[in-house]
Design an enzyme around this catalytic site. Structure first.
Site, short mmCIF file in Angstrom:
data_model
loop_
_atom_site.label_atom_id
_atom_site.label_comp_id
_atom_site.label_asym_id
_atom_site.label_seq_id
_atom_site.Cartn_x
_atom_site.Cartn_y
_atom_site.Cartn_z
N ALA A 27 0.86 -1.19 0.00
CA ALA A 27 0.00 0.00 0.00
C ALA A 27 0.89 1.23 0.00
O ALA A 27 2.04 1.18 0.45
CB ALA A 27 -0.88 -0.02 1.24
N GLY A 69 0.81 -5.14 0.76
CA GLY A 69 -0.34 -5.20 -0.14
C GLY A 69 0.00 -5.83 -1.48
O GLY A 69 -0.88 -6.39 -2.16
N GLU A 82 -0.39 -9.32 -0.95
CA GLU A 82 -1.82 -9.58 -0.73
C GLU A 82 -2.62 -9.58 -2.03
O GLU A 82 -3.51 -10.42 -2.21
CB GLU A 82 -2.38 -8.54 0.25
CG GLU A 82 -1.85 -8.76 1.68
CD GLU A 82 -2.19 -7.62 2.62
OE1 GLU A 82 -1.96 -6.45 2.25
OE2 GLU A 82 -2.68 -7.90 3.72
N GLU A 92 4.60 -5.17 7.10
CA GLU A 92 3.84 -4.12 7.80
C GLU A 92 4.29 -3.93 9.24
O GLU A 92 4.27 -2.83 9.78
CB GLU A 92 2.34 -4.44 7.76
CG GLU A 92 1.68 -4.33 6.39
CD GLU A 92 1.75 -5.61 5.57
OE1 GLU A 92 2.54 -6.53 5.91
OE2 GLU A 92 1.01 -5.69 4.57
#
Ligand code: CAA
Length: 295
Positions: A103, A146, A149, A169
């Protein structure tokens, strides 16, 4: 070696030829008709029958960090390919250095709990997982946070031999928010998932294959070609039956074994109401190739 020609038709506005083939092996010639209003992705159709949709993340300066606009563009492109009846499989890929480094930290760093709740932040990332058609992540370089993910949201992951996977993260004071504690654990088991999530360590493509996170490692420069071949193979079957098969495999994540087996059996039985089942079995008996009609 045979030369493969891929005619690549993009969502078309003002056609012009694109020559760059940086990530393609030299044996592949391809022609792009460039188009689209997307800022952070490129879309195209590939394969001899142009039945494989490719979404290429294209924000190289930020290692394809997944800002909101990029995610919205991915959702839009996935939805368009999902509704394009000529497309039988969708590839999500990046560049040699990064599939996606997670992200966008700069964009989200000042979010608050209240704003996250108000916007249900990250809920809009679900577009890839909602696709009815098979999705393939072709991962070169970093697939972190992300990035890992969204690869896991795809049905199949292929990786180049230099790819790196991880959920870092924890090192920036947060936790995975788009499947990194859930899909990862289901894919590789508790101990490995805990290790990755709690350390933030990266693993290589070979390790990722060994623990079952991905299904194949290939030399980086052959990755997209291999993913396209996979997409073409899937697209050669009945799209209707493929989508039933995909839904049935996904049930394994959401139900008990008995419920899943029962669902599978009912879906198997239901395929006998389709023309494609009749065609597929007749073609086998008559020793010819099937002609599926998606009905
Ligand atoms: N968000 C925003 N920008 C990012 C980014 C990210 N996730 N990852 C990289 N970038 C930017 C860098 O800020 C840098 O930009 P500038 O040149 O403007 O400074 C550029 O991309 C290149 O990155 P680096 O200079 O850091 O490149 P490197 O080769 O030294 O390191 C890396 C590569 C190890 C991938 C490193 O960039 C990195 O650790 N990135 C962050 C990875 C991360 O923590 N991802 C998780 C994000 S949170 C998340 O994803 C939550 C979720 O569950 C959805």
């Amino acid at each position: 070696m045979a030369t493969i020609h891929f005619s690549r038709i993009l969502f078309n506005r003002s056609p012009h030829i694109v020559k760059s083939a940086k990530y393609f092996p030299s044996s592949i010639k391809f022609y792009s008709v460039q188009a689209s209003n997307y800022e952070f992705i490129k879309v195209e159709k590939s394969g001899e029958k142009k039945n494989v949709g490719i979404i290429t993340l294209n924000r190289p300066k930020a290692l394809n960090a997944l800002c909101n606009k990029l995610m919205n563009e991915i959702n839009d492109a996935v939805s368009k390919f999902d509704n394009d009846e000529n497309v039988g499989a969708i590839i999500l890929t990046g560049n040699e250095r990064a599939f996606a480094a997670g992200a966008d930290i700069k964009e989200m760093m000042n979010n608050t709990f209240a704003s996250n709740i108000r916007e249900n932040f990250l809920e809009h990332w679900n577009g890839i997982a909602k696709a009815k058609k098979p999705t393939i992540a072709a991962v070169n370089g970093y697939a972190l946070g992300g990035g890992c993910e969204i690869a896991m949201m795809c049905d199949i992951i292929y990786a180049g031999d230099k790819a790196k996977f991880g959920q870092p993260e924890i090192a920036i004071g947060t936790i995975p928010g788009a499947g990194g504690t859930q899909r990862l654990t289901r894919a590789i088991g508790k101990s490995k998932a805990m290790e990755l999530v709690l350390t933030g360590n990266q693993i290589t493509a070979d390790e990722a294959e060994k623990i079952g996170l991905i299904s194949k490692v290939v030399p980086a420069d052959q990755l997209l070609n291999e993913a396209i071949k996979l997409g073409e193979k899937i697209s050669s079957h009945s799209q209707l039956i493929v989508s039933i098969a995909k839904e049935s495999v996904n049930k394994a994540y959401e139900t008990t074994l008995q419920e899943g087996l029962s669902y599978e059996r009912r879906m198997f039985q239901a395929t006998f109401s389709t023309k494609d089942q009749k065609e597929g079995m007749s073609a086998f008996v008559e020793k010819r190739a099937p002609k599926f009609t998606k009905e």
